[in-house]
Design a protein around this motif. Structure first.
Motif: not given
Length: 184
Positions: A68, A86, A88-89, A91, A94, A115, A182, A184
């Motif tokens: 990454e 974004d 990032r799961k 987040s 997302y 991410g 994803s 991340f």
């Protein structure tokens, strides 16, 4: 250097202090000390640069773990619409994107942590885009989403039709966001 938060956590706009006089201008394009003061304590391992004509669209790309990458992106000359999504799961944002114009005139930079998917559209001919990365490129670790995904709804703010955009063969066959898993 001014560092501004965006509506997406950890994604930061960086504006260096520019000193101008009759000779031109000077600014520090990178300061590890100032980035660390803003919470970006990382080591950059490589600088990348691209040259593109108006309408070149590159993205949306990321690299998966353990390769990454965080990216510090800017434009030396010309301009781009830069986009970060974004992925990032965990987040709250997302699947949301943030975009801004980076140019050789405004000297703005964007910090894109791991991410995020990243892409940009060149708005002028002879645009030079450069970025620092926190990890080396690894072809087997590439991932991405198609640039015009309807679920992401990115406004590329282009005066060109989709047929006029310049895309790589790889970018034309990236999956839809709904089919993207994803890492991340």
């Amino acid at each position: 250097m001014t560092i501004t938060e965006t509506p997406i956590k950890d994604l930061l706009v960086i504006e260096p202090k520019v000193w101008k006089d009759s000779r031109g201008y000077f600014y520090e394009s990178f300061s590890a000390r100032q980035l660390a003061a803003a919470g970006i304590s990382t080591t950059f391992v490589q600088d990348n640069q691209s040259f593109s004509q108006k309408g070149a669209l590159r993205g949306l790309h990321a690299q998966v773990q353990p390769f990454e990458q965080g990216k510090l992106v800017r434009v030396i000359s010309g301009s781009v619409l830069d986009v970060a999504v974004d992925i990032r799961k965990a987040s709250a944002t997302y699947g949301q994107y943030y975009s801004l114009v980076l140019s050789g005139e405004n000297h703005k930079q964007l910090w894109i942590p791991p991410g995020f998917l990243h892409g940009f559209l060149t708005l002028e001919d002879q645009t030079i885009f450069t970025y620092k990365v926190t990890n080396y490129y690894d072809k087997a670790s590439e991932t991405g989403v198609i640039w015009n995904d309807p679920d992401l709804g990115i406004d590329w703010n282009s005066d060109l039709s989709p047929e006029e955009l310049l895309l790589s063969e790889k970018d034309l066959v990236l999956p839809a966001f709904k089919d993207f898993s994803s890492p991340f």
